[in-house]
Design a protein around this motif. Sequence first.
Motif, PDB file in Angstrom:
ATOM      1  N   GLU A 104       0.825  -1.220   0.000  1.00 19.89           N
ATOM      2  CA  GLU A 104       0.000   0.000   0.000  1.00 19.89           C
ATOM      3  C   GLU A 104       0.859   1.270   0.000  1.00 19.89           C
ATOM      4  O   GLU A 104       0.508   2.265  -0.629  1.00 19.89           O
ATOM      5  N   ILE A 105       1.991   1.236   0.693  1.00 16.16           N
ATOM      6  CA  ILE A 105       2.861   2.418   0.752  1.00 16.16           C
ATOM      7  C   ILE A 105       3.412   2.733  -0.629  1.00 16.16           C
ATOM      8  O   ILE A 105       3.405   3.880  -1.079  1.00 16.16           O
ATOM      9  N   HIS A 106       3.868   1.704  -1.334  1.00 11.14           N
ATOM     10  CA  HIS A 106       4.439   1.914  -2.665  1.00 11.14           C
ATOM     11  C   HIS A 106       3.368   2.313  -3.673  1.00 11.14           C
ATOM     12  O   HIS A 106       3.607   3.158  -4.551  1.00 11.14           O
ATOM     13  N   LEU A 107       2.179   1.742  -3.546  1.00 12.10           N
ATOM     14  CA  LEU A 107       1.087   2.118  -4.448  1.00 12.10           C
ATOM     15  C   LEU A 107       0.694   3.586  -4.256  1.00 12.10           C
ATOM     16  O   LEU A 107       0.442   4.308  -5.234  1.00 12.10           O
ATOM     17  N   SER A 108       0.677   4.038  -3.019  1.00 12.94           N
ATOM     18  CA  SER A 108       0.340   5.440  -2.762  1.00 12.94           C
ATOM     19  C   SER A 108       1.435   6.380  -3.259  1.00 12.94           C
ATOM     20  O   SER A 108       1.148   7.481  -3.738  1.00 12.94           O
ATOM     21  N   SER A 109       2.705   5.920  -3.183  1.00  8.57           N
ATOM     22  CA  SER A 109       3.799   6.760  -3.690  1.00  8.57           C
ATOM     23  C   SER A 109       3.745   6.872  -5.205  1.00  8.57           C
ATOM     24  O   SER A 109       3.958   7.953  -5.765  1.00  8.57           O
ATOM     25  N   LYS A 161       1.063   6.682  -7.002  1.00  4.95           N
ATOM     26  CA  LYS A 161      -0.090   7.533  -7.268  1.00  4.95           C
ATOM     27  C   LYS A 161       0.272   9.004  -7.074  1.00  4.95           C
ATOM     28  O   LYS A 161      -0.128   9.873  -7.861  1.00  4.95           O
ATOM     29  N   ARG A 162       1.041   9.305  -6.022  1.00  2.00           N
ATOM     30  CA  ARG A 162       1.445  10.691  -5.754  1.00  2.00           C
ATOM     31  C   ARG A 162       2.362  11.213  -6.855  1.00  2.00           C
ATOM     32  O   ARG A 162       2.246  12.364  -7.299  1.00  2.00           O
ATOM     33  N   GLN A 172       0.283  12.076  -9.846  1.00  2.98           N
ATOM     34  CA  GLN A 172      -0.446  13.328  -9.640  1.00  2.98           C
ATOM     35  C   GLN A 172       0.457  14.545  -9.846  1.00  2.98           C
ATOM     36  O   GLN A 172       0.049  15.544 -10.461  1.00  2.98           O
ATOM     37  N   ASP A 185       7.302  13.777   1.113  1.00  2.00           N
ATOM     38  CA  ASP A 185       6.312  12.705   1.192  1.00  2.00           C
ATOM     39  C   ASP A 185       6.982  11.474   1.800  1.00  2.00           C
ATOM     40  O   ASP A 185       7.964  10.950   1.272  1.00  2.00           O
ATOM     41  N   ASN A 244       5.898   8.358   2.101  1.00  2.00           N
ATOM     42  CA  ASN A 244       5.760   7.139   1.305  1.00  2.00           C
ATOM     43  C   ASN A 244       6.797   7.084   0.182  1.00  2.00           C
ATOM     44  O   ASN A 244       7.368   6.025  -0.111  1.00  2.00           O
ATOM     45  N   THR A 270       9.763   4.310  -0.353  1.00  3.95           N
ATOM     46  CA  THR A 270       9.874   3.597  -1.630  1.00  3.95           C
ATOM     47  C   THR A 270      11.271   3.773  -2.220  1.00  3.95           C
ATOM     48  O   THR A 270      11.845   2.820  -2.763  1.00  3.95           O
TER      49      THR A 270
END
Length: 291
Positions: free
Chosen positions: A183-188, A190-191, A194, A276, A278, A282
């Motif tokens: 989840e941490i890598h997926l959120s990074s 995604k960020r 963005q 960030d 995350n 990563t």
Amino acid sequence: MLHIVWMLLKIIGILLLVLLGLLVIISATILTVPLRYRGEASASGTVESLRIYAKFSWLLHLVSGYLLYEDGKTKWQVLVLWRKRNSEKPVREKQKAEETTDVEKTTKVEETAEMKETEEVEKTKEAEEITEKKESEKTGESAERTKKQKFSEKIKYTIQNICDKIRLCREKKEDLQDFLTDEIHLSSWKRIKQEIVRLLKFLRPKKLTGNLHFGFEDPSVTGKVLAVLGALYPFYGEHIRINPDFENEIFEGDVLVKGNIRGVYALIIAWNLFFDKNIRTTYKELQKWKT
């Protein structure tokens, strides 16, 4: 005595504050003053008629330049403060070229004389080489055997390396799946996505207009180009009208783009990514994978 020391410290402090203020002003101008650009492209029926002109300027034209492509030739110029660089050759280079032609003429006369001398020397060398070849043939057979042995050893070594890498990939397959689904890598990821979209919005030109009418001899090529332009539609939107022609071979149209770029945009993106948590975790995990 103390009064003099106090005055010196006071002067040093004022100088440091002035230098700090200058650094703040210089960095603020670099980050906030926009780099202005303008580009034009036009064609009147064929690819050979394509004309591209682009120019840029920054900080009251202290840094400026242009690029021109016309009639299959490219011209460019860059001006930084009072120093100019362009595609045209300076006068010194032309003089050097003329001097080299004179030197070449004189060297040709000298070379003819040297050729005669070298022919005599080569005859003597040929006799020596014949004797050397006879001796080298004897040693050549043993050298070929050693080369074959080394070549076979290299093949065995490369095969072993490939097998070891395949084993490591199999062992790390599960770890890689865990890394990608975390989840941490997926959120990074995604960020980062963005922030890239945000940067593209910042860099979006203020003015973009154009018309494009194109067609190739092979209709399939026209379809492929249209597919690529369709993928790029979110960037140019309704500002550019595209008219494909699947029957005739034609290339005509005109495009105008105008805008500016500020260095503060990149600073904002870098700031958001750096702070960030995350993304930092990563990045640390990726460094472990490299090792």
